[in-house]
Design a protein around this motif. Structure first.
Motif, PDB file in Angstrom:
ATOM      1  N   LEU A  89      -4.848   2.227  -7.553  1.00  0.00           N
ATOM      2  CA  LEU A  89      -4.858   3.673  -7.759  1.00  0.00           C
ATOM      3  C   LEU A  89      -6.227   4.080  -8.284  1.00  0.00           C
ATOM      4  O   LEU A  89      -6.749   3.457  -9.217  1.00  0.00           O
ATOM      5  CB  LEU A  89      -3.784   4.079  -8.772  1.00  0.00           C
ATOM      6  N   ILE A  91       1.784   8.183  -6.372  1.00  0.00           N
ATOM      7  CA  ILE A  91       0.795   9.215  -6.707  1.00  0.00           C
ATOM      8  C   ILE A  91       1.455  10.525  -7.133  1.00  0.00           C
ATOM      9  O   ILE A  91       1.100  11.089  -8.181  1.00  0.00           O
ATOM     10  CB  ILE A  91      -0.173   9.425  -5.527  1.00  0.00           C
ATOM     11  N   VAL A 120       2.108   2.030  -3.481  1.00  0.00           N
ATOM     12  CA  VAL A 120       1.062   2.676  -4.286  1.00  0.00           C
ATOM     13  C   VAL A 120       0.968   4.160  -3.929  1.00  0.00           C
ATOM     14  O   VAL A 120       0.876   5.024  -4.810  1.00  0.00           O
ATOM     15  CB  VAL A 120      -0.293   1.978  -4.065  1.00  0.00           C
ATOM     16  N   GLN A 121       1.020   4.478  -2.636  1.00  0.00           N
ATOM     17  CA  GLN A 121       0.917   5.869  -2.191  1.00  0.00           C
ATOM     18  C   GLN A 121       2.072   6.710  -2.731  1.00  0.00           C
ATOM     19  O   GLN A 121       1.880   7.851  -3.157  1.00  0.00           O
ATOM     20  CB  GLN A 121       0.909   5.916  -0.658  1.00  0.00           C
ATOM     21  N   ARG A 147       0.830  -1.211   0.000  1.00  0.00           N
ATOM     22  CA  ARG A 147       0.000   0.000   0.000  1.00  0.00           C
ATOM     23  C   ARG A 147       0.864   1.261   0.000  1.00  0.00           C
ATOM     24  O   ARG A 147       0.537   2.254  -0.661  1.00  0.00           O
ATOM     25  CB  ARG A 147      -0.931  -0.013   1.216  1.00  0.00           C
ATOM     26  N   ARG A 195      -5.214   6.646  -3.379  1.00  0.00           N
ATOM     27  CA  ARG A 195      -5.025   5.210  -3.210  1.00  0.00           C
ATOM     28  C   ARG A 195      -6.235   4.610  -2.510  1.00  0.00           C
ATOM     29  O   ARG A 195      -6.813   5.229  -1.610  1.00  0.00           O
ATOM     30  CB  ARG A 195      -3.776   4.969  -2.353  1.00  0.00           C
TER      31      ARG A 195
END
Length: 587
Positions: free
Chosen positions: A123, A97, A93-94, A90, A116
């Motif tokens: 996303l 951004i 993914v953050q 996670r 997220r």
């Protein structure tokens, strides 16, 4: 005496003296041992204190190497940490951004928002007016090719395009997270000065840490288990904090006592129930002097990290001369310094929160533009407590953040009394075994057996000396490995002596029988030891803890057995009997 024999005697004597020299620091009496340790520690310092006492003369002639005892011999801390690999996914993914937003701006693709998903590695992209799905797909595939479009959802009055990270990429991140966590933990432990720690993988997400000689469990967990994920976020000054405070009783009733204490779950509940909007998150201040740490207040932050620990160049412990308390001073890298200067310049009169491991450390109001320096205050009831916490925090920030949070699983503290007992029992067992072997060799093979006993004693001496020289750790299984080494060395001598007996029964002279016996039997000795060495390599490569310690001494023992059993024993036999032309050899 022939020149070749003289050379072999010289090599044997030199190996004996070298072994004694290497082991002398370990077995020095208490005061001398303490003095040599002090001198060696001073030698490692870049700037030794000027008022340090001069070293005593004997320390100039001894090496700064000691026999290091393992956890089972000197006591210490043994704990297992588990890495939250799902959070590592996670977090990845953050972090992608800002990159996606920057690329979209460069290519002129308007995006209303990018965020997220709270639970899945996805996303969520809200395209701007006139932007098509094909354009967003092209944008994502050009930079984030490990994501695939899955569907479109309507939420908060917007249409969100959902791009999910591929399974191959998530598996890769999970594996990397555990290995990176192991490397960071190893760097932190090395920074504390612990001698000969053991940091090994345990299962898919576990890391086993052994710290010989350590006794402070809480400090060990603070230095090792702190995630040290640092972030600078803006306080949402437009949000009415009383709205969040008013919703907390309902949140506690809905979530239950356990989930209510989970900051992330609580913030998500507030979002789901309309108290917080997308892009907002509730963070908490904590009183860490209480065990466990207790919430003392909350603040709503804009969920966009402006700076992270990766932007920090160095962290050091400083003291506030007015209050006497300690804090952590941060110096930023050039890129981070420029961002920090810009952020503080654009937000004068507003608050910037310093968040460490999802807890707000402080949220000072920006008074003026700041160039490249920040500080983190720490709690503590005493100056010593604040110094220890500041020192631990500066250490973990210097060595880098863990890629994901870790939780402490099994914890075991081994006291020095247990270590002393293990040493005595292991040493006694090994000593009894060695004495029985020596007696057997001396009685059964007479003078030749006594010569073999000398080579066996040198064998044990060299095993310990090589452990010191290689910086290896002596463990309780290692002591057993030394006893096994003596047995293997006796086996080598038995093979050789029986071959010499056969040659003597065939009527050969002592010199010829010794030469022939060693030449023909040495092949079998070397072959058997090499086969055993393969087992030692497997134990060392794939074993952990006791198995690894046993494998180390086994491999070193094979080296010394081949040297003493083939080279030293032959030297002693030729020196004692080689000059005789008769068949009379005491064997």
């Amino acid at each position: 005496m022939e020149a070749g024999l003289i050379a072999r005697v010289g090599i044997t004597a030199a190996s004996l003296l070298l072994g004694l020299w290497m082991l002398t620091p370990t077995f020095l009496p208490g005061p001398q041992h303490a003095e040599l340790t002090r001198v060696c520690e001073l030698a490692e310092l870049k700037d030794p204190p000027e008022d340090a006492a001069p070293p005593q003369t004997f320390t100039k002639f001894l090496p700064c190497k000691f026999l290091v005892k393992g956890l089972d011999l000197q006591g210490g801390v043994d704990l297992t940490l588990y890495v939250d690999v799902d959070e590592a996914v996670r977090s990845t993914v953050q972090r992608e951004i800002p990159t996606l937003k920057r690329i979209a701006a460069d290519k002129g693709v308007a995006l209303d928002d990018v965020r997220r998903d709270r639970r899945e590695p996805e996303l969520l992209i809200a395209p701007g007016a006139g932007v098509t799905l094909a354009q967003v797909k092209e944008l994502v595939s050009g930079r984030l090719d490990r994501y695939t479009y899955t569907n479109t959802v309507d939420e908060a009055g917007k249409s969100w395009l959902v791009f999910r990270m591929t399974d191959a990429r998530t598996d890769e991140i999970r594996k990397q997270a555990v290995e990176q966590a192991r490397e960071v933990i190893e760097s932190r432990i090395n920074g504390t000065g612990v001698k000969e720690p053991s940091i090994t993988r345990k299962g898919e997400t576990g890391i086993n840490v052994q710290l010989p000689g350590e006794s402070d469990m809480e400090q060990a967990k603070a230095a090792i288990g702190t995630t040290a994920q640092l972030g600078f976020l803006l306080v949402d000054e437009e949000f009415d904090q009383t709205q969040a405070d008013a919703a907390l009783p309902a949140a506690k009733l809905a979530l239950g006592d356990t989930d209510y204490l989970d900051d992330r779950l609580l913030s998500e509940w507030l979002q789901d129930n309309g108290v917080l909007h997308v892009g907002q998150r509730l963070y908490w201040f904590y009183d860490k002097d209480k065990k466990p740490a207790a919430r003392t207040g909350s603040v709503v932050l804009k969920d966009e990290v402006l700076l992270t620990g990766d932007d920090v160049s160095t962290a050091r412990t400083e003291q506030d001369h007015q209050t006497g308390n300690y804090y952590v001073a941060l110096d930023f890298k050039p890129h981070g310094s420029a961002i920090f200067s810009e952020v503080t310049g654009n937000n004068i009169g507003k608050r910037i929160a310093i968040v460490l491991d999802d807890h707000v450390s402080s949220a000072p109001t920006v008074q003026s533009k700041i160039n490249g320096v920040a500080s983190i205050t720490v709690g503590g009831n005493t100056q010593e407590a604040t110094f220890n916490e500041a020192s631990n925090l500066s250490l973990v920030l210097r060595t880098g953040a863990l890629p994901a949070p870790v939780t402490v699983g099994e914890v075991r503290t081994i006291g020095p009394q247990l270590g002393d007992k293990a040493i005595k029992q292991g040493t006694l067992a090994s000593a009894i075994g060695c004495v029985l072997v020596f007696l057997f060799a001396g009685i059964y093979y007479r003078v030749s057996g006594l010569l073999a006993d000398l080579s066996l004693a040198l064998n044990g001496l060299l095993v310990l000396a090589l452990l010191v020289g290689f910086g290896a750790t002596l463990t309780l299984p290692g002591i057993c490995g030394i006893a096994l080494t003596i047995g293997m060395a006796v086996d080598a001598n038995i093979i050789i002596f029986e071959r010499i007996r056969e040659e003597l029964r065939g009527g050969k002279s002592a010199r010829t029988a010794i030469e022939t016996g060693f030449d023909r039997a040495s092949v079998a000795v070397i072959d058997s030891n090499l086969c055993t060495g393969l087992a030692g390599v497997v134990l060392y490569s794939y074993g952990t803890g006791p198995l690894k310690g046993f494998g180390v001494t086994l491999l070193i023992g094979i080296i010394t057995t081949l040297f003493t059993g083939v080279f030293v024993s032959r030297t002693l036999m030729e020196w004692a009997f080689g000059s005789r032309n008769t068949a009379n050899v005491s064997i």
